[in-house]
Structure formats: C-alpha cells, structure tokens
Design a protein around this motif. Structure first.
Motif, PDB file in Angstrom:
ATOM      1  N   HIS A 269       0.854  -1.200   0.000  1.00 39.13           N
ATOM      2  CA  HIS A 269       0.000   0.000   0.000  1.00 39.13           C
ATOM      3  C   HIS A 269       0.881   1.238   0.000  1.00 39.13           C
ATOM      4  CE1 HIS A 269      -3.263   2.741   0.678  1.00 39.13           C
ATOM      5  NE2 HIS A 269      -2.722   3.177   1.796  1.00 39.13           N
ATOM      6  N   GLN A 270       0.912   1.910  -1.116  1.00 37.22           N
ATOM      7  CA  GLN A 270       1.668   3.145  -1.236  1.00 37.22           C
ATOM      8  C   GLN A 270       0.708   4.240  -1.695  1.00 37.22           C
ATOM      9  OE1 GLN A 270       5.105   2.612  -3.689  1.00 37.22           O
ATOM     10  NE2 GLN A 270       6.119   1.293  -2.207  1.00 37.22           N
ATOM     11  N   PRO A 271       0.121   4.961  -0.738  1.00 39.12           N
ATOM     12  CA  PRO A 271      -0.883   5.960  -1.094  1.00 39.12           C
ATOM     13  C   PRO A 271      -0.308   7.065  -1.964  1.00 39.12           C
ATOM     14  CG  PRO A 271      -0.188   6.220   1.192  1.00 39.12           C
ATOM     15  CD  PRO A 271       0.401   4.943   0.707  1.00 39.12           C
ATOM     16  N   LYS A 272      -1.135   7.584  -2.846  1.00 39.62           N
ATOM     17  CA  LYS A 272      -0.735   8.736  -3.643  1.00 39.62           C
ATOM     18  C   LYS A 272      -0.661   9.950  -2.733  1.00 39.62           C
ATOM     19  CE  LYS A 272      -2.940   6.868  -7.771  1.00 39.62           C
ATOM     20  NZ  LYS A 272      -3.963   7.073  -8.825  1.00 39.62           N
ATOM     21  N   VAL A 273       0.415  10.725  -2.903  1.00 38.14           N
ATOM     22  CA  VAL A 273       0.636  11.830  -1.975  1.00 38.14           C
ATOM     23  C   VAL A 273       0.939  13.110  -2.744  1.00 38.14           C
ATOM     24  CG1 VAL A 273       1.519  10.322  -0.151  1.00 38.14           C
ATOM     25  CG2 VAL A 273       3.107  11.307  -1.809  1.00 38.14           C
ATOM     26  N   GLY A 274       0.804  14.239  -2.031  1.00 35.07           N
ATOM     27  CA  GLY A 274       1.193  15.527  -2.569  1.00 35.07           C
ATOM     28  C   GLY A 274       0.194  16.138  -3.518  1.00 35.07           C
ATOM     29  N   ALA A 275       0.468  17.385  -3.884  1.00 39.78           N
ATOM     30  CA  ALA A 275      -0.441  18.125  -4.754  1.00 39.78           C
ATOM     31  C   ALA A 275      -0.554  17.488  -6.125  1.00 39.78           C
ATOM     32  CB  ALA A 275       0.036  19.567  -4.888  1.00 39.78           C
TER      33      ALA A 275
END
Length: 558
Positions: A269-275
């Motif tokens: 599980h590597q969540p999408k991050v950042g703007a």
C-alpha cells in the motif's frame, strides 16, 4: 445578488486601484481585478468580500514590497481571495487575525517573514495555493482550517509551523526545499497531516515538540538531512501508513517520554501523496448535481432509468472521494446504451447525464452533440473515418449522442461497408478518449443488439444499458397535462378519463411514439378547439380559449 466592482487602471468607469474599490464596496460583493500589477498594501477589516482575478490565476499581482506591510491583511470578517499573486518584503505576504479566510489558486512569497500567517482564531481554507519563497511558508497560530493541494518551496527556515493549539488539516500538499524543518509543531499544536509529500528539508521532515500532538497518515517523507519524523518528550499522536525514505536514521525518532502510536505502512500500500497526486481530482458542484437530479426526478415515469442514472452518479462521487483519500480507483467508462421505443425521454436523459458529468468534474463541459448515420458515414472509401473522427472531436468534453445507432450496421448496398467503417472508427476513438467524452448510442432494443454485434470490441466499451420502457396510459395522460399546462391550456373535467381510455386501447407497435404521440394528440385537440371556437359566432371568453373539452378529443381521434 452580490454586486461586482471592477478594478482596472485603463478601463473607463472602473476603479483605478483595488484600494478605491475596497473603500466603496458593500458587504457580500465581489471585487473583480483586471490583469496587471498593483503596487498596493491592502487591509480588509470586518468585511465580507471576495477579491478575484478577472483573468487566469496569477494574472493579478499585488506587490507590497515597497510598503513594509502585507500585500493583504485581514482582521475580522469573511474574505475570499482567488487567482492572485501576493508579494511582500520583510513581513507576511498574507496575514489574517480572527477571520474566516478562503484562498484559492493564489501564489504568495515573502522576502523575510511568513508567506501566509493566520492567527487569533482564524479559520483558513487554502486550496491550490503556491508558496514560492519566504523565511516561513505557512504559520498557523491559534487557528484552524484546511490546507489542501498546496505547494510550499524555496523556504529559508521552517516550511509549515503549527503552534499555540492550532489544529489545521494539511492534506494532499507538497513541501519541497526548506532550510530547516518541513513541518514544525509545538506549543500545543494538533495538526492532522494527510497524504503529503515532504522532501528536501535541511533538518527533520516533521518535528513534533513541546506538549503537541500530530496525526500523520499516508504521507511520504523523504530525502531530508534529519530524521523523517521526530516526536519530542511529552508529545503524542499517530503515524500510520507512511513511507519514510532516504532520511537520517531512525526514520521515525521517538524521545523518551513521548507516546505516539506508530503503525508501519504495508509494503503493498503506497498511497498517492502531494499536490501532484490529486492534480486530476474533480471539483464537484454538488448544488448543481442536486438540481439536475431533481430535474431528472421530475420527468414522468422512467423509474428504472432514474435508478440506474442515480447509481452511476453515486459511483462517480464515491470514486472521487476515494481518489481524494489516496485510495485506488479503477478506470470507469461513461459510455452508455439507451434502448427502447421513440418518445421515451432518451434524448432528455442524455442531456441531463452530460450536465451531471460536468457538474461532477468528470467532463470539462456538458455540451451535447446529437448525430445520426448521415453525420458519420461518408460517400466514398476513406471519407467515413475522417468524417466520424471530425464529429467525435467536436464532441470532446461533453456527450456524443448517436440516435438510431443501429442504422450504421444495416446491410445492403455499398454503403454498408461505410457504416461498418464508422463503427470501427468509433470503437477506437471511444477507447483512446474514454476520459474526455461520454458516447451514448440509442435505438430500438432488438436492433441495438445487432449494432453491438457489428464489432467484437463494441459492447465492452459501454458501461451499462438503460432500457426505456413505453409509457403507461396514466403516464401519457400526465404528459398531456404537463404539455398543455406549459402551453397555457387546461383540460376540462372528465377529459383525463377519456384520454386514459384512448391511450389504453390504441395499438402499440414498434413505431409507437409515446410522448410524441401525446404531443401529436394535443396538437390535434388544439386544432379541433380552434374550429369549435370559430363556430361560436361571438368572441370566446378567456376560459374558453384556455380549455380543451371532450368534443375536441373526439374530433382529434375521429
């Protein structure tokens, strides 16, 4: 209705400066600022106003570097800023105290000071704000609010400071490049930091100190000189499903006497991050969605169709919420098949569906392009692909509605090959542009199956088939009443029963027109009324002119 005040140094009749407009603007008004650079330092106290760039975001710059004051300072009241670039020298570019402040698609930078500083119980909503320089980026002190999809870079000291009991939610944001700490929480700060990308810090990525607590979920902290996350003595909070990479060791440092809960991220599980991760997130107009769904509900009959459309809209909304939460969202097709007899509302529902997709942020606009075989099929080999592609491109961003689509697959004559060429071209275009257009094909139920069989990949391009059933006699009577009412006619007492009997006994073959039949019948009744009133020999009353009676129906159905 809010009044708009226009600011432009060159436009006759406009206010030459923003300050001039502020002095006369009433509460709840909008100050629309023409593109350009304005050398001003503005203070808004106890007001309810919006300052909006009239051009694209960033087309208006408010430069206060020569004044020793913030470009915009707010005290009390409720202020909105949209599309502005704010610059200051040795003070905050934007400051607010005891206010409700909304900042959207703005840019802020300061020479020595915070780019954005909010204090004294301010409630801040910052969306797509870019901080491009300053001693500090955001300073949230004794305040609350939401920082969403923002970017902070080129900061001399700490990029984000949360202190004195402040409890903002910082989500979907990117912090890249700061001289000291990425996020510094102290003096009882209690932020929630979700799905943020924090990198390039000269010291710690996120530092929690002095009786503070931070909830840090789904973040990526990487490439920092210090540790990724640090909890000092007497602090607490939660670190959950975060990635800590290429930082000083240990990635998460917990001092003796600190009591955070640490839950390691699972490898899969590597969540999408950042703007950037939510760059394509839709901006949904929920009020417009509700209005369009109410319009759909007001249509007569079509209970099954309404349920299907609502289910599609529910799925789109939930998928968007999942995307904003950093969860996986599968690709979805918005192409539909409408089957059923003529006059059952297929075109009307298609228009509403397109507007719903626009309101949900799925499509750029709700434009509706209706075409038939003649618009897609050319007259010679090679012409059809060019013609169909041109029509398709014109519909990008909205709905392409192909009525009687089955005629493209009808055999007979040389034109059959051209129809097949149109289908093959559409299949490829629908896949290549699945996120840019909604294709809706409509026609009789049986014939539409033949159409789908014309290309092995055609059926899989469509998300769902919606069956439009014939209207019942009761529904047809309601349709007649609605059309009559819209045209300023009334039906005499007892006429509803006669209409119901008529609609119940007429033959309903494949070509039965449903609502079209109701409209045609009403037109015939109006003509019959005209003949009847002309034969009175005197001027009819207003009620006579408005009322249709049983004799008009008998003449119309004779």
């Amino acid at each position: 209705m809010a009044r708009t005040y226009t600011v432009s140094p060159t436009q006759p009749g406009a206010y030459p400066t923003i300050r001039d407009a502020l002095e006369v603007a009433a509460d709840d008004s909008v100050i629309s600022i023409a593109p350009g650079e304005y050398l001003e330092a503005l203070h808004v106290g106890g007001r309810r106003l919006k300052l909006v760039a009239a051009g694209d975001p960033g087309s208006v710059t408010i430069d206060a570097r020569g004044f020793g004051q913030p470009a915009v300072s707010v005290s009390g009241g409720q202020v909105g800023l949209e599309g502005l670039t704010l610059r200051a020298g040795d003070t905050a570019a934007l400051s607010a105290h005891g206010s409700r402040l909304s900042v959207r698609q703005c840019t802020a930078d300061s020479g020595y000071g915070a780019a954005v500083a909010v204090t004294g119980g301010t409630e801040l909503t910052a969306f797509e704000v870019k901080v491009t320089g300053g001693q500090f980026g955001f300073v949230i002190e004794d305040a609350t609010g939401t920082i969403d999809k923002c970017e902070v870079s080129n900061i001399t000291d700490d990029a984000v400071i949360v202190r004195l009991g402040a409890d903002p939610v910082i989500r979907n944001s990117t912090i890249a490049g700061c001289g000291f700490r990425g996020v510094y929480v102290y003096q009882g700060g209690r932020p929630t930091i979700e799905r943020c990308d924090i990198s390039g810090a000269g010291d710690v990525g996120i530092s929690v100190a002095s009786q503070s607590s931070a909830t840090i979920t789904g973040c990526w902290v990487h490439d920092t000189q210090g540790v990724g996350v640090m909890f000092g003595r007497g602090t607490g909070g939660l670190v959950e499903e975060c990635r800590i990479e290429n930082t000083a060791q240990p990635g998460i440092h917990v001092d003796e006497g600190a009591q955070p809960v640490i839950r390691e991220a699972s490898e899969d599980h590597q969540p999408k991050v950042g703007a950037a991760a939510v760059e394509s997130a839709a901006v949904q107009d929920t009020a417009k969605v509700d209005k369009l769904l109410a319009e759909l509900d007001s249509m007569i009959g079509l209970a099954g169709v309404k349920d299907e459309v609502r289910a599609l809209i529910d799925e789109i909304q939930v998928n968007e919420w999942r995307r904003q939460a950093g969860l996986a969202v599968g690709g979805a097709s918005h192409h539909l098949i409408f089957t059923g007899a003529p006059g059952t509302g297929k075109t009307t529902v298609a228009r509403i569906y397109g507007q719903l997709l626009q309101a949900l942020g799925v499509l750029p606009n709700g434009q509706f392009k209706e075409v038939a075989r003649r618009d897609l099929v050319g007259q010679y080999i090679g012409h059809t692909a060019e013609k169909a592609t041109s029509v398709f491109q014109e519909a990008l961003g909205g709905v392409l509605f192909i009525d009687e689509a089955y005629t493209l697959s009808r055999s007979g004559g040389s034109s059959a090959d051209f129809g097949q060429e149109a289908i093959d071209t559409l299949v490829k275009l629908m896949e290549d542009h699945r996120d840019q257009v909604a294709v809706i094909v409509a026609g009789y139920t049986v014939e539409m199956q033949t159409f789908l069989d014309a290309n092995s990949g055609l059926a899989s391009r469509f998300a769902k088939t919606l069956e439009f059933e014939n209207y019942s006699p009761n529904e047809l009577v309601l349709i007649v009443n609605r059309i009559a009412r819209n045209d300023d006619y009334l039906l005499a007492s007892g006429l509803d029963d006669a209409l119901r009997e008529w609609f119940g006994q007429i033959q309903r073959g494949q070509n039965f027109g449903n609502a079209r039949e109701a409209r045609k019948l009403l037109e015939s009744m109006r003509k019959a009324q005209s003949g009847r009133l002309r034969g009175l020999g005197s001027m009819p009353t207003r009620d006579d002119l408005r009322t249709l009676v049983l004799d008009d129906l008998l003449v119309a159905t004779r």
